[in-house]
Design an enzyme around this catalytic site. Structure first.
Site, PDB file in Angstrom:
ATOM      1  N   SER A   1       0.793  -1.210  -0.143  1.00 20.62           N
ATOM      2  CA  SER A   1       0.090  -0.150   0.005  1.00 20.62           C
ATOM      3  C   SER A   1       0.873   1.329   0.169  1.00 20.62           C
ATOM      4  O   SER A   1       1.538   1.516  -0.773  1.00 20.62           O
ATOM      5  CB  SER A   1      -1.061   0.027   1.333  1.00 20.62           C
TER       6      SER A   1
ATOM      7  N   ASP B   1      -9.144  -5.398  -5.388  1.00 19.98           N
ATOM      8  CA  ASP B   1      -8.682  -4.267  -4.215  1.00 19.98           C
ATOM      9  C   ASP B   1      -9.373  -2.981  -5.035  1.00 19.98           C
ATOM     10  O   ASP B   1      -9.080  -2.530  -5.999  1.00 19.98           O
ATOM     11  CB  ASP B   1      -7.183  -4.000  -4.725  1.00 19.98           C
TER      12      ASP B   1
ATOM     13  N   HIS C   1      -7.286  -5.648  -1.069  1.00 17.27           N
ATOM     14  CA  HIS C   1      -6.292  -5.033  -0.710  1.00 17.27           C
ATOM     15  C   HIS C   1      -5.169  -5.831   0.008  1.00 17.27           C
ATOM     16  O   HIS C   1      -3.853  -5.675   0.281  1.00 17.27           O
ATOM     17  CB  HIS C   1      -6.418  -3.782  -0.155  1.00 17.27           C
TER      18      HIS C   1
END
EC number: 3.4.14.-
Length: 726
Positions: free
Chosen positions: A564, A647, A679
């Protein structure tokens, strides 16, 4: 099952210390928090374990003696969804059976005795799927309960299996969210339902419970309200008063656009739904503290049912603002802050008695417990009474001590008692002493360090490999956390376990740069508009500190990886001279093109980080764009790109775009995709492949693949590789 569980202790003690492999870590038992019975002498928890031989999961429920720590198996019935103590005595249990013989997609409520579980009986049939049951025995002897499920717009319970279907698969939206986390939104929402089990006494003197009436949707009468709010809303979003008269729940502000705001209120409603829920801290409540407009969470009733403790942030649109503890008085309709100026952001609260509370909060790379008296002033500074590891749950025992469930780098599950006066009193169980898969793990494999960052002193973690020898050199594995408002903490991390990396033959370094949580709100807040400023500089300084300080760390053959925000940093590093410090890079679900942020689900996040929409703050978006031409021309370090189809936080096109760019630049690269993950990668089989590919990639370029005969290789994954190069 119980006998096998205890035999495993002997096996763990007798086995030699071995490297922690992905299979061992993923396949080790996963245990839930321990919930004590009313007298505090017995605890209840569940365990699940994945088998890579059968490619299936086993689940069982256990009891633990809270004096000796000895466990016994209660049941291994795979249909049981949840079990709680009913509360009428020390042995009666209430559980949700995930099947319903009469209603497809429905569930059933059953009553059992912990000493005679096989003779359980059905107390209620429910027409839809439900979770998160909470109950209390009222003065009448009846059981009041609440649970959560989906709701149709008219307030009736939504049943996935019986829901209406349409000839077309079209989805039509007039407002956002369109999709959130991993799901496209529908007209169904989430709600808290209440119900009653009526008590009666049989001829032999035994108390029986049967359903009395249907369920009442307590959330639906408030237009636009939803509780729990997905994707992470759960049991902590609502509570039932001990006297059974009241229910409290959290909902996002129904009058504000969901995707642009974090504001949320705490609601209060009678258990029977005889009045509409009202927001005790909403904009129309006279009790609402001035200037406090952010997210509310974790409402919990006091033991006397007269008060509600909850947290609230001051700022709307800022999901990482500081949580402040508040107490709402039902009788007085007043709200009082406790320890208002404390520079921590607690995440859970427990009433020790009617006047004193305990909160769990991130603190210096751990999650610790702190005591707060009910009369604490604004300047009261709580003191932690637990230290290492990270607390995940705490319950008050009958003697006012706390039963704590926690984890640490070196154990997936630890159970102990503690109190504000005595600290940790007695450790009852620890997974690394029970599970053969985790044998040999200890706190000595991990240590923290401090270094001078861009503007302040920062903390980080070091993880050592199996049989570490300080006279040798080990390649650096430099891990960057996501968030950016997050932290590497002393906790069990299934997705990024540092010891799994280390035992391939690395020394793992995990810095907590600007933006990290648990070190004071100033450090967290400083990340705004500062992703590539202070935070990036902190990472380069962490690398330099490690290079200058630890002779046993080989930075010449180091690798770097992150998810991320960490993946963003990896790609930013790729376009900078700092990228040449690493032999390989790994980015998991990171943003690539600055303007693509408009595709995200939670717009409040990016609009707070960059101080405006993508058209209002275009420069800020472009200043944190790793796809800029000058940066792309510098790409040269081999990079593994991971991105999954579901995601919706950072859509998969970011990963494909990055991979396309690396390929066209001629940079050695690979793309790993999971069509069924979001995610995070959480499926056990997918997680194994994730570790195989990540470790195989860094091992190939760091030299570990040649020096460690047991090192994981890319070829260990059985899935085929698509390679269309001529």
């Amino acid at each position: 099952m119980g006998a096998l569980q205890w035999l495993s202790i002997t096996a763990a003690a007798a086995s030699a210390v071995s490297a922690l492999t992905p299979e061992q870590m993923i396949g080790a038992p996963r245990r839930t928090e321990v919930i004590p019975n009313p007298s505090g002498d017995t605890g209840l928890f569940s365990t699940s374990q994945w088998s890579f031989d059968t490619h299936s999961e086993s689940t069982w429920w256990s009891l633990i003696d809270l004096q000796s720590g000895k466990t016994t198996t209660l049941t291994d019935d795979s249909d049981i969804e949840e079990i709680i103590w009913l509360g009428s005595d020390n042995s009666t249990l209430l559980y949700i059976n995930s099947t319903n013989a009469q209603v497809p997609g429905g569930v059933e409520l059953w009553i059992a005795d912990s000493s005679d579980f096989a003779n359980a009986y059905k107390a209620a049939s429910l027409s839809a799927g439900f979770l998160g049951i909470k109950s209390t025995v009222t003065d009448s002897g009846d059981v009041h309960f609440i649970l959560r499920g989906k709701s149709y717009p008219n307030g009736t319970a939504y049943n996935d299996q019986l829901a209406e279907t349409y000839p077309s698969t079209a989805r039509i939206y007039d407002s956002i969210f369109v999709r959130h986390w991993d799901t496209y939104l529908t007209t169904a929402s989430h709600a808290v339902f209440s119900g009653t089990l009526q008590s009666s006494t049989s001829d032999d003197g035994n108390v029986q419970y049967t359903s009395s009436g249907g369920l009442t949707n307590l959330v639906n009468p408030v237009k636009g309200a939803e509780s729990p709010f997905p994707p992470f809303g759960g049991n902590d979003d609502y509570d039932l008063s001990p006297d059974g008269k009241w229910v409290t729940f959290k909902s996002k502000a129904p009058e504000l656009p969901l995707a642009n705001n974090t504001a949320a209120y705490v609601y209060l409603v009678p258990h029977d739904g005889s009045a509409t829920a009202f927001a005790v801290n909403g904009p129309d409540s006279p009790a609402t503290p001035e200037g406090v407009e952010g997210e509310s969470n974790n409402p919990v009733f006091s033991p006397d049912s007269d008060k509600i403790a909850y947290f609230q942030m001051a700022t709307n649109t800022y999901e990482s603002d500081r949580n402040v503890l508040y107490v709402y008085s039902i009788a007085d309709d007043t709200i009082t802050p406790l320890a208002k100026d404390w520079d921590r952001s607690p995440s859970s609260v427990t009433w020790v008695d009617g006047d004193n509370l305990v909160v769990a909060s991130q603190d210096l790379g751990r999650t610790r417990l702190f005591a707060i008296p009910g009369d604490a002033g604004d300047d009261f500074k709580p003191t932690n009474f637990t230290d290492g590891g990270s607390v995940s749950a705490q319950y008050v025992l009958s003697n006012s001590t706390l039963l704590v469930t926690s984890s640490a780098f070196w154990t997936s599950w630890s159970v102990y008692t503690a109190s504000p006066d005595e600290g940790v009193i007695n450790t009852l169980a620890s997974a690394n002493e029970i599970d053969p898969e985790l044998s040999g793990l200890s706190s000595s494999d991990f240590e923290e360090f401090y270094f001078d960052g861009n503007w302040t002193t920062l903390q980080g973690w070091i993880t050592y490999p199996q049989d570490f020898d300080s006279s040798k050199k080990y390649p650096l594995a430099f891990l960057i956390h996501g968030g950016p408002e997050d932290a590497w903490a002393d906790e069990w991390n299934l997705k990024w376990h540092s010891k799994v990396f280390a035992d391939q033959g690395y020394v793992v370094v995990q810095p907590n740069p600007t933006g990290s949580t648990g070190f004071g709100q100033q450090l967290t807040d400083a990340i705004q508009l500062n992703w590539t400023g202070a935070a990036y500089d902190d990472l380069t300084k962490a690398w330099q500190y490690v290079h200058d300080t630890y002779d046993f760390i080989d930075t010449d053959n180091g690798v770097a990886a992150g998810p991320s925000f960490g993946a963003f940093m990896i790609t930013w590093i790729q376009g900078d001279d700092f990228g040449r410090k690493f032999k390989a890079l790994v980015s998991h679900d990171g943003p690539f093109i600055g303007d693509a942020w408009v595709e995200t689900d939670e717009l409040w996040f990016v609009e707070h980080e960059f101080n405006g929409t993508f058209w209002q703050a275009r420069d800020a978006f472009h200043n944190t764009d790793p796809s800029g031409p000058s940066r792309v021309l510098a790409y040269s370090t081999p990079q593994l790109v991971i991105h999954s189809d579901k995601d919706y936080r950072i859509p998969v096109a970011n990963g494909i775009g990055l991979f396309n760019t690396l390929q066209e630049r001629g940079v050695p690269s690979r793309f790993l995709n999971f069509p069924d993950e979001d995610h995070w990668v959480t499926g056990q089989e997918n997680s194994l492949v994730w570790y195989q590919q990540v470790l195989g990639w860094i091992n190939r370029y760091s030299g570990v693949g040649g020096s460690n005969p047991d090192a994981i290789a890319l070829e260990d994954t059985v899935n085929p590789v698509v390679d269309l190069n001529p």
